[in-house]
Write a protein that holds these residues in place. Structure first.
Motif, short mmCIF file in Angstrom:
data_model
loop_
_atom_site.label_atom_id
_atom_site.label_comp_id
_atom_site.label_asym_id
_atom_site.label_seq_id
_atom_site.Cartn_x
_atom_site.Cartn_y
_atom_site.Cartn_z
N ARG A 224 30.66 7.79 69.16
CA ARG A 224 31.77 7.80 70.12
C ARG A 224 32.96 8.47 69.47
N ASP A 225 33.00 9.79 69.56
CA ASP A 225 34.10 10.58 69.02
C ASP A 225 34.88 11.17 70.18
N GLY A 226 35.71 10.38 70.83
CA GLY A 226 36.42 10.86 72.00
C GLY A 226 35.51 10.98 73.21
N GLY A 227 34.37 10.42 73.17
CA GLY A 227 33.35 10.43 74.22
C GLY A 227 32.04 10.02 73.59
N TRP A 228 31.00 9.97 74.37
CA TRP A 228 29.69 9.56 73.88
C TRP A 228 28.86 10.81 73.56
N ALA A 229 28.13 10.77 72.45
CA ALA A 229 27.28 11.90 72.08
C ALA A 229 26.03 11.40 71.36
N LEU A 230 24.90 11.98 71.73
CA LEU A 230 23.66 11.73 71.00
C LEU A 230 23.66 12.64 69.78
N ARG A 231 23.47 12.07 68.61
CA ARG A 231 23.37 12.85 67.38
C ARG A 231 21.89 13.07 67.13
N GLY A 232 21.45 14.32 67.26
CA GLY A 232 20.02 14.54 67.18
C GLY A 232 19.62 15.83 66.52
N GLU A 233 18.36 16.15 66.78
CA GLU A 233 17.74 17.33 66.20
C GLU A 233 16.91 18.01 67.28
N LEU A 234 17.14 19.30 67.46
CA LEU A 234 16.38 20.11 68.40
C LEU A 234 15.40 20.95 67.60
N THR A 235 14.13 20.95 68.01
CA THR A 235 13.10 21.74 67.33
C THR A 235 12.63 22.83 68.27
N VAL A 236 12.82 24.08 67.84
CA VAL A 236 12.41 25.27 68.59
C VAL A 236 11.61 26.13 67.63
N ARG A 237 10.40 26.52 68.03
CA ARG A 237 9.54 27.35 67.17
C ARG A 237 9.34 26.71 65.79
N ASP A 238 9.12 25.39 65.80
CA ASP A 238 8.91 24.59 64.58
C ASP A 238 10.10 24.58 63.63
N ARG A 239 11.26 24.94 64.11
CA ARG A 239 12.47 24.90 63.30
C ARG A 239 13.40 23.83 63.86
N ALA A 240 13.66 22.79 63.07
CA ALA A 240 14.51 21.69 63.50
C ALA A 240 15.91 21.88 62.95
N GLU A 241 16.89 21.77 63.84
CA GLU A 241 18.30 21.90 63.47
C GLU A 241 19.10 20.83 64.21
N PRO A 242 20.23 20.40 63.63
CA PRO A 242 21.06 19.38 64.29
C PRO A 242 21.60 19.88 65.63
N LEU A 243 21.69 18.95 66.57
CA LEU A 243 22.29 19.26 67.86
C LEU A 243 22.90 17.98 68.42
N ASP A 244 24.15 18.07 68.81
CA ASP A 244 24.81 16.97 69.51
C ASP A 244 24.71 17.22 71.00
N VAL A 245 24.33 16.20 71.73
CA VAL A 245 24.26 16.26 73.18
C VAL A 245 25.32 15.31 73.72
N ARG A 246 26.29 15.87 74.44
CA ARG A 246 27.36 15.05 75.00
C ARG A 246 26.86 14.32 76.24
N ILE A 247 27.11 13.03 76.28
CA ILE A 247 26.72 12.22 77.43
C ILE A 247 27.92 12.21 78.38
N ASP A 248 27.76 12.85 79.52
CA ASP A 248 28.85 12.97 80.48
C ASP A 248 28.92 11.80 81.44
N GLU A 249 27.75 11.25 81.78
CA GLU A 249 27.72 10.15 82.75
C GLU A 249 26.42 9.38 82.61
N VAL A 250 26.52 8.06 82.69
CA VAL A 250 25.34 7.20 82.77
C VAL A 250 25.60 6.20 83.89
N ARG A 251 24.69 6.16 84.82
CA ARG A 251 24.76 5.20 85.93
C ARG A 251 23.50 4.35 85.89
N VAL A 252 23.66 3.07 86.18
CA VAL A 252 22.54 2.14 86.16
C VAL A 252 22.38 1.54 87.55
N LEU A 253 21.14 1.54 88.04
CA LEU A 253 20.83 0.90 89.31
C LEU A 253 19.52 0.16 89.12
#
Length: 175
Positions: free
Chosen positions: A102-131
């Protein structure tokens, strides 16, 4: 369940992402940045594990690399080729996250793998709704394809892609 602005923290448990109810879209530019390109990828499968506390939550998602669709068959075939994604040898693009920040918002701290190459990637969570037992998540990320070694046609093809994710997930177990 707690709520902060547009992010509602769901009940701890495991949620299966529903590929048919989820979209992964992107936008970039080509022709030296003059023309916009929009497209989509199909999600193959995914799981969200909401932990308590929420910052220990994890995500795993698999994207079908060959599903790229920009509406132009020749372009899509080029993106699937060895020049770009090389889907014959690398049919999946994966994202894994082992925490939420939670750095001024919510973000997943992760790793994206493309062509067997893994690199860090943050994905910002803009909205979560629960029903009931379902989650609806909107998220976004920017990918610099050069970081993953996808450098074909510099100048002619956009370097950065902006992704918009709209995911639907169903709870399969409670933590």
């Amino acid at each position: 369940m707690t709520s902060t602005e547009t992010v509602t923290v769901p009940t701890a448990g495991t949620y299966r992402i529903e590929p048919g109810e989820s979209t992964i879209s992107f936008a970039t530019r080509h022709l030296f940045g003059l023309a916009p390109v929009r497209g989509t990828f199909a999600l193959r499968d995914g799981v969200v594990h909401v932990a308590s506390p929420a910052d220990l939550s994890t995500v795993r998602a698999t994207i079908d690399a060959g599903s790229v669709d920009t509406g132009v068959a020749a372009r899509d075939n080029t993106v699937r080729s060895r020049q770009y994604l090389d889907v014959a040898r690398h049919p999946d693009i994966t994202f894994t996250a082992n925490g939420v920040a939670r750095d001024g918002g919510w973000a997943l701290r992760g790793e994206l793998t493309v062509r067997d190459r893994a690199e860090p990637l943050d994905v910002r969570i803009d909205e979560v709704r629960v029903l009931d037992d379902r989650l609806r998540v909107r998220a976004s990320a920017e990918v610099d394809r050069y970081v993953w070694g996808v450098t074909a046609m510099k100048g002619m093809t956009g370097r950065r892609l902006r992704f918009a994710l709209s995911l639907s997930a169903t709870q399969v177990s409670i933590a």
